[in-house]
Motif scaffolding. Structure first.
Motif, short mmCIF file in Angstrom:
data_model
loop_
_atom_site.label_atom_id
_atom_site.label_comp_id
_atom_site.label_asym_id
_atom_site.label_seq_id
_atom_site.Cartn_x
_atom_site.Cartn_y
_atom_site.Cartn_z
N GLY A 34 108.84 24.69 6.20
CA GLY A 34 109.62 23.45 6.25
C GLY A 34 109.15 22.43 5.22
N LYS A 35 107.83 22.29 5.10
CA LYS A 35 107.28 21.34 4.12
C LYS A 35 107.60 21.79 2.70
N ARG A 36 107.48 23.10 2.45
CA ARG A 36 107.79 23.64 1.11
C ARG A 36 109.24 23.37 0.75
N LYS A 37 110.13 23.66 1.69
CA LYS A 37 111.56 23.47 1.44
C LYS A 37 111.91 22.00 1.28
N ALA A 38 111.26 21.13 2.04
CA ALA A 38 111.50 19.68 1.93
C ALA A 38 111.10 19.17 0.54
N LEU A 39 110.11 19.82 -0.06
CA LEU A 39 109.68 19.45 -1.41
C LEU A 39 110.51 20.14 -2.49
N GLY A 40 111.42 21.02 -2.06
CA GLY A 40 112.28 21.72 -3.01
C GLY A 40 111.53 22.73 -3.86
N MET A 41 110.50 23.33 -3.29
CA MET A 41 109.68 24.29 -4.03
C MET A 41 109.95 25.71 -3.55
N THR A 42 109.75 26.66 -4.46
CA THR A 42 109.82 28.07 -4.09
C THR A 42 108.44 28.52 -3.63
#
Length: 72
Positions: A34-42
């Motif tokens: 969730g945190k990764r996706k919120a930052l827009g990172m792969t």
């Protein structure tokens, strides 16, 4: 002798009482994803930032294992 309560496992080995808290790896994995996706990172981008492989990040997110807590 061990007993399980709402927090985790309590073990008594003669003179020492220890509490072992069970980690919910799936819940932690969902949090990381969730945190990764919120930052827009792969996963590959997170892995590169941390000096890990994208396969490691994938395993964390799926709850197969947890990140190493030791500093490199």
């Amino acid at each position: 002798m061990c007993a399980v309560d709402s927090i985790g496992k309590i073990c008594y080995n003669g003179s020492v009482l220890k509490r072992r808290i069970a980690m919910d790896t799936v819940k932690i994995g969902k949090y990381i994803a969730g945190k990764r996706k919120a930052l827009g990172m792969t996963q590959a981008q997170v892995a590169e930032k941390l000096g890990m492989s994208d396969k490691s990040v994938s395993k964390w997110e799926r709850g197969i294992c947890l990140p190493d807590v030791y500093k490199r």
